[in-house]
Design an enzyme around this catalytic site. Structure first.
Site, PDB file in Angstrom:
ATOM      1  N   SER A 135       0.788  -1.227   0.000  1.00 18.98           N
ATOM      2  CA  SER A 135       0.000   0.000   0.000  1.00 18.98           C
ATOM      3  C   SER A 135       0.823   1.282   0.000  1.00 18.98           C
ATOM      4  O   SER A 135       0.345   2.317  -0.435  1.00 18.98           O
ATOM      5  CB  SER A 135      -0.936  -0.001   1.204  1.00 18.98           C
ATOM      6  OG  SER A 135      -0.183  -0.002   2.398  1.00 18.98           O
TER       7      SER A 135
ATOM      8  N   HIS B 148      -5.614  -4.225  -1.873  1.00 17.56           N
ATOM      9  CA  HIS B 148      -5.406  -3.140  -2.841  1.00 17.56           C
ATOM     10  C   HIS B 148      -5.401  -3.663  -4.279  1.00 17.56           C
ATOM     11  O   HIS B 148      -4.709  -3.104  -5.137  1.00 17.56           O
ATOM     12  CB  HIS B 148      -4.097  -2.403  -2.545  1.00 17.56           C
ATOM     13  CG  HIS B 148      -4.167  -1.570  -1.294  1.00 17.56           C
ATOM     14  ND1 HIS B 148      -4.768  -0.329  -1.263  1.00 17.56           N
ATOM     15  CD2 HIS B 148      -3.756  -1.828  -0.034  1.00 17.56           C
ATOM     16  CE1 HIS B 148      -4.699   0.159  -0.033  1.00 17.56           C
ATOM     17  NE2 HIS B 148      -4.093  -0.729   0.733  1.00 17.56           N
TER      18      HIS B 148
ATOM     19  N   LYS C 237     -12.555  -1.440   0.431  1.00 19.12           N
ATOM     20  CA  LYS C 237     -11.760  -0.548  -0.413  1.00 19.12           C
ATOM     21  C   LYS C 237     -12.463  -0.418  -1.770  1.00 19.12           C
ATOM     22  O   LYS C 237     -13.475   0.260  -1.870  1.00 19.12           O
ATOM     23  CB  LYS C 237     -10.314  -1.035  -0.484  1.00 19.12           C
ATOM     24  CG  LYS C 237      -9.614  -0.789   0.856  1.00 19.12           C
ATOM     25  CD  LYS C 237      -8.152  -1.158   0.903  1.00 19.12           C
ATOM     26  CE  LYS C 237      -7.540  -0.688   2.215  1.00 19.12           C
ATOM     27  NZ  LYS C 237      -6.872  -1.751   2.967  1.00 19.12           N
TER      28      LYS C 237
END
Ligand code: PLP
Length: 403
Positions: A186, A214, A249
């Site tokens: 990240s 991610h 996310k």
């Protein structure tokens, strides 16, 4: 010890953090999450620091699905899964996310932090070994701490050290060995070299497991994740053994996590994984909305395609403005400032100029590696990205970061 001395010690600690410039302040947003957000004082900002990669955090179809799920399945379940907290939609979401990733089955958690926290201890014992990337996420580190397996760490993204650590684990007589890495890291946007890792794991008879927080939804040509990006998703089947990830996310950004993998792995986690057994079930609104997100992503790659086009545009424009960025292709764009104070000044000046970014410095990144991390979204317009770059250019000149 009295309450007084205890609280005085906490005050000292807080003051020390503040004196070191390490206090994290929370800025208050008074709008939904989006490409632009509005602060409590009414000021609009171009938002470049959300994990809202696909722009789904306030997407009309996603919000409508959440509302529909509340209407059909209620607000909450007031139960863990195995007592009376499993609805038809929980089972559907587990099947759908497993299929999306190319694995047999999946199990839901309240957060990816819990998925990682509850992964290792049920599956591996003292006779086994875990080989972990040195920069893995905090939740992976904590999960590994809760497990009795032998621990080995390889230097970040270093394939020869990975092979060396696997050799050490094997020489020590490990029964099972699991290699674990973030699919995407990240702070740098580094994409794990899963193809090479798979080959190394195969040579040493090791399992390969990854955290895709991610990546799920936008990495790879159909957005399945880093395994697709690296060619480890063939005919819809994953050759990464276990995948953990988040709904918090790219996939709508509310909350919730999952682990996907072989049937026996998921079944044992249902029986033994402590954050699953002892924590409340995922709320129906999140489950219903997550199903709608998967419908959207399976129906079209448009959002993923826009995200990657936006990312390429921003990366080129910010570099042309004279900034040094970490090279790569991921929507995480680390803009290197090196000096912690400068990084904070840059973020503060950009806020005045209507651009919302965050500076990161030690201990979140290594000493002397301070940066402003930008995260591009499919929801950004090219105009918003260009205006943000213009603000970066102005602030950078004022602070002597760029010419
Ligand atoms: C954000 C993140 C998590 C935690 O996800 P939550 O669902 O918010 O708990 C875990 N691992 C990685 C790599 C992350 O970036």
């Amino acid at each position: 010890m009295s309450t007084e001395t205890f609280l005085a010690r906490l005050q000292d600690e807080l003051q020390a953090l503040d004196a070191a410039g390490l206090t994290k302040a929370e800025r208050v947003i008074a709008s939904p999450q989006g490409a632009e957000v509005r602060l409590a004082d009414g000021r609009p900002l171009i938002n470049l620091c959300a994990n809202n990669y696909l722009g789904l955090s306030a997407h009309p179809r996603v919000m409508a699905a959440a509302q529909a799920a509340i209407a059909s399945h209620g607000f909450g379940l007031s139960s863990v899964r195995f007592i009376c907290g499993t609805q038809d939609i929980h089972k559907q979401l587990e099947q759908r996310i497993a299929r999306f990733l190319g694995l047999d089955d999946a199990i839901l958690y309240a957060a990816a932090f819990d998925a990682n926290g509850g992964l290792f201890e049920p599956l591996l014992g003292e006779q086994d070994a875990i080989v972990s990337d040195a920069l893995n996420h905090a939740s992976i580190i904590d999960g590994i701490r809760l497990c009795k397996a032998q621990r080995y760490r390889y230097r970040h993204d270093d394939m020869s050290d990975l092979a060396a650590q696997l050799q050490v684990a094997r020489a020590a007589g490990a029964r099972e060995v699991m290699v674990f890495t973030d699919g995407v890291f990240s702070m740098d946007g580094t994409i794990a070299r899963l193809d090479e890792m798979r080959a190394i794991c195969d040579r040493h008879g090791a399992l390969l497991a990854i955290d895709e927080c991610h990546a799920t939804g936008f990495m790879g040509t159909t957005g399945r994740g880093t395994h697709e990006h690296r060619g480890l998703l063939v005919d819809g089947r994953s050759s990464v053994d276990i995948i953990t990830g988040t709904f918090g996310k790219a996939l709508g950004g509310a909350s919730g996590g999952f682990t996907a993998g072989p049937k026996a792995v998921i079944e044992l986690l249902r029986q033994r994984s402590r954050p699953y057994l002892f924590s409340n079930t995922l709320a129906p609104a999140i489950v219903g909305a997550s199903l709608a997100v998967l419908d959207l992503l399976e129906g079209s790659t448009a959002l993923r395609d826009t995200l990657h086009a936006n990312t390429a545009h921003f990366r080129a424009a910010i570099a042309a403005a004279g900034y040094e960025i970490k090279p790569g292709t991921h929507p995480i764009v680390p803009i290197m400032v090196y000096d912690a104070v400068k990084a904070q000044q840059l973020a503060a000046r950009l806020l005045e100029l209507g651009v919302y970014v965050t500076g990161f410095f030690y201990p979140v990144v290594p000493q002397g590696q301070a940066r402003v991390r930008v995260q591009v979204s499919a929801a950004h317009t090219v105009d918003q990205l260009d205006r943000a770059v213009a603000a970066f250019a102005q602030a950078g000149r004022e602070l002597g970061i760029v010419r």
